[in-house]
Design an enzyme around this catalytic site. Sequence first.
Site, PDB file in Angstrom:
ATOM      1  N   ASP A  37       0.751  -1.341  -0.134  1.00 49.91           N
ATOM      2  CA  ASP A  37      -0.074  -0.171   0.038  1.00 49.91           C
ATOM      3  C   ASP A  37       1.036   1.343   0.099  1.00 49.91           C
ATOM      4  O   ASP A  37       0.236   2.285   0.148  1.00 49.91           O
ATOM      5  CB  ASP A  37      -0.707  -0.004   1.175  1.00 49.91           C
ATOM      6  CG  ASP A  37      -0.263  -0.111   2.562  1.00 49.91           C
ATOM      7  OD1 ASP A  37       0.993  -0.306   2.400  1.00 49.91           O
ATOM      8  OD2 ASP A  37      -0.810  -0.022   3.609  1.00 49.91           O
ATOM      9  N   GLN A  97      10.818  27.053   3.542  1.00 48.66           N
ATOM     10  CA  GLN A  97       9.631  27.575   4.252  1.00 48.66           C
ATOM     11  C   GLN A  97      10.046  27.686   5.721  1.00 48.66           C
ATOM     12  O   GLN A  97       9.776  27.032   6.567  1.00 48.66           O
ATOM     13  CB  GLN A  97       8.094  26.629   4.102  1.00 48.66           C
ATOM     14  CG  GLN A  97       7.830  26.341   2.783  1.00 48.66           C
ATOM     15  CD  GLN A  97       6.754  25.362   2.688  1.00 48.66           C
ATOM     16  OE1 GLN A  97       5.675  25.569   3.506  1.00 48.66           O
ATOM     17  NE2 GLN A  97       6.812  24.277   2.035  1.00 48.66           N
ATOM     18  N   HIS A 130      19.171  26.957   3.918  1.00 47.17           N
ATOM     19  CA  HIS A 130      18.622  28.037   3.235  1.00 47.17           C
ATOM     20  C   HIS A 130      19.012  29.554   3.738  1.00 47.17           C
ATOM     21  O   HIS A 130      19.629  30.307   3.262  1.00 47.17           O
ATOM     22  CB  HIS A 130      17.227  27.925   3.047  1.00 47.17           C
ATOM     23  CG  HIS A 130      16.638  29.061   2.385  1.00 47.17           C
ATOM     24  ND1 HIS A 130      16.987  29.420   1.029  1.00 47.17           N
ATOM     25  CD2 HIS A 130      15.546  30.115   2.437  1.00 47.17           C
ATOM     26  CE1 HIS A 130      16.204  30.333   0.459  1.00 47.17           C
ATOM     27  NE2 HIS A 130      15.390  30.941   1.369  1.00 47.17           N
ATOM     28  N   LYS A 192      16.951  41.035  -6.998  1.00 47.71           N
ATOM     29  CA  LYS A 192      15.806  40.129  -7.432  1.00 47.71           C
ATOM     30  C   LYS A 192      14.477  40.206  -6.978  1.00 47.71           C
ATOM     31  O   LYS A 192      14.374  40.567  -5.889  1.00 47.71           O
ATOM     32  CB  LYS A 192      16.208  38.579  -7.202  1.00 47.71           C
ATOM     33  CG  LYS A 192      15.544  37.586  -7.618  1.00 47.71           C
ATOM     34  CD  LYS A 192      15.989  36.098  -7.237  1.00 47.71           C
ATOM     35  CE  LYS A 192      15.360  35.862  -6.087  1.00 47.71           C
ATOM     36  NZ  LYS A 192      15.802  34.093  -5.858  1.00 47.71           N
ATOM     37  N   ARG A 194      10.608  38.406  -6.668  1.00 50.20           N
ATOM     38  CA  ARG A 194       9.573  37.433  -7.034  1.00 50.20           C
ATOM     39  C   ARG A 194       8.274  37.762  -7.188  1.00 50.20           C
ATOM     40  O   ARG A 194       7.435  37.801  -6.012  1.00 50.20           O
ATOM     41  CB  ARG A 194       9.835  36.224  -5.825  1.00 50.20           C
ATOM     42  CG  ARG A 194      11.074  35.333  -5.845  1.00 50.20           C
ATOM     43  CD  ARG A 194      10.754  33.903  -5.344  1.00 50.20           C
ATOM     44  NE  ARG A 194      11.949  33.073  -5.167  1.00 50.20           N
ATOM     45  CZ  ARG A 194      12.431  32.539  -6.062  1.00 50.20           C
ATOM     46  NH1 ARG A 194      11.881  32.541  -7.044  1.00 50.20           N
ATOM     47  NH2 ARG A 194      13.592  31.637  -5.968  1.00 50.20           N
TER      48      ARG A 194
HETATM   49  C1  R5P Z   1      16.227  31.722  -2.685  1.00 50.34           C
HETATM   50  O1  R5P Z   1      16.376  32.667  -1.730  1.00 50.34           O
HETATM   51  C2  R5P Z   1      17.282  30.811  -2.963  1.00 50.34           C
HETATM   52  O2  R5P Z   1      18.718  31.170  -2.339  1.00 50.34           O
HETATM   53  C3  R5P Z   1      17.653  30.316  -4.169  1.00 50.34           C
HETATM   54  O3  R5P Z   1      17.956  31.620  -4.973  1.00 50.34           O
HETATM   55  C4  R5P Z   1      16.167  29.865  -4.976  1.00 50.34           C
HETATM   56  O4  R5P Z   1      15.631  28.845  -4.288  1.00 50.34           O
HETATM   57  C5  R5P Z   1      16.430  29.482  -6.283  1.00 50.34           C
HETATM   58  O5  R5P Z   1      15.295  29.067  -7.014  1.00 50.34           O
HETATM   59  P1  R5P Z   1      14.873  29.045  -8.427  1.00 50.34           P
HETATM   60  O6  R5P Z   1      16.268  28.212  -9.009  1.00 50.34           O
HETATM   61  O7  R5P Z   1      13.834  28.199  -8.672  1.00 50.34           O
HETATM   62  O8  R5P Z   1      15.071  30.431  -8.963  1.00 50.34           O
END
Ligand code: R5P
Length: 312
Positions: A37, A97, A130, A192, A194
């Site tokens: 399963d 996260q 991270h 950068k 997002r």
């Molecule tokens: C973001 O804060 C991390 O340090 C990386 O830059 C990120 O996880 C890279 O993600 P992606 O390749 O999807 O742009």
Amino acid sequence: MSNLSVFSGSSNPELAMEIAKCLGTGLGKLELRKFADGENYANYLESVRGKDIYLVQSTCSPQNDNLMELLIMIDAARRAAADTITCVIPYYGYGKQDRKANDREPITAKLVAKLLEAAGADTVLTMDLHADQLQGFFDIRADFLYASGPLTEYFMKKKLSDIIVVAPDVGSSKRARAYAKKFGAELAIVDKRRPKPNESEVVNLIGDAGGKTCLIVDDEINTGGTVVNAAEALIRNGAKEVYVMASHGVFASNAIERLEKSPVKEVIITNSIPYRGGSKKVTVVSIAKLFAGAIGAMHDKKSLAQILRGGK
Ligand code: R5P
């Protein structure tokens, strides 16, 4: 090394084997399988009673399976009376996260740390989280390695000149500064944004990349958007060539294809996650010696300061 056993989960057996070899031992015998399963099962096929055991498992994709397998490995070892259980997690999944960016969101990086502790782990050994602040999420003993030692060693052998180290976003500027110091190079920072998860755009470039060999450094390459956008911006700003160096090659969705089509000359990653991409642009640097050195020192109760600092 007496009383020490290294076991591998399913996520990265090649690295586990290499680490065990560097320690002068083999991998312990462990049966891992799934019931019909889909539930995971782990069974140590040799005694772990009174032993210091090291469970090597990156919680990379498939994250849920690899994490659950690790938790089950810890549980089985605890019930088999292992003396100490150290989770060796070269890539710590769910680590991104790490804060509530919006209302009603989870902090999975903390949740995973709590799960490891609840399952019975004594110590965690991991690499390039991270963000360094995540170190505070662990209430059990935890040690944090940096891939910059093996990565810079590889890059320095190229004997390139006119290097500028580039942080692909403001969050990675501290890491990039440390690399720039190692190379005696200048630092540039990409501004950068997002607009939404897994999408990024370059707003501005702080620094002069004109005629330079650019080295973008990041903790991980996920979809590749961050580094590819940064590389394109650098080339637009007159860069001679662009290299990318990242501790973890996650390579989600079409990241490899994106990097192949990009102006990036070479992508240097570690084997924290097994690389199965096949792109000739990608070079994999082993972190086995780094981890074996740390495990050896932990086991002998020696200082890890040199190993930790040496990598940063
Ligand atoms: C973001 O804060 C991390 O340090 C990386 O830059 C990120 O996880 C890279 O993600 P992606 O390749 O999807 O742009």
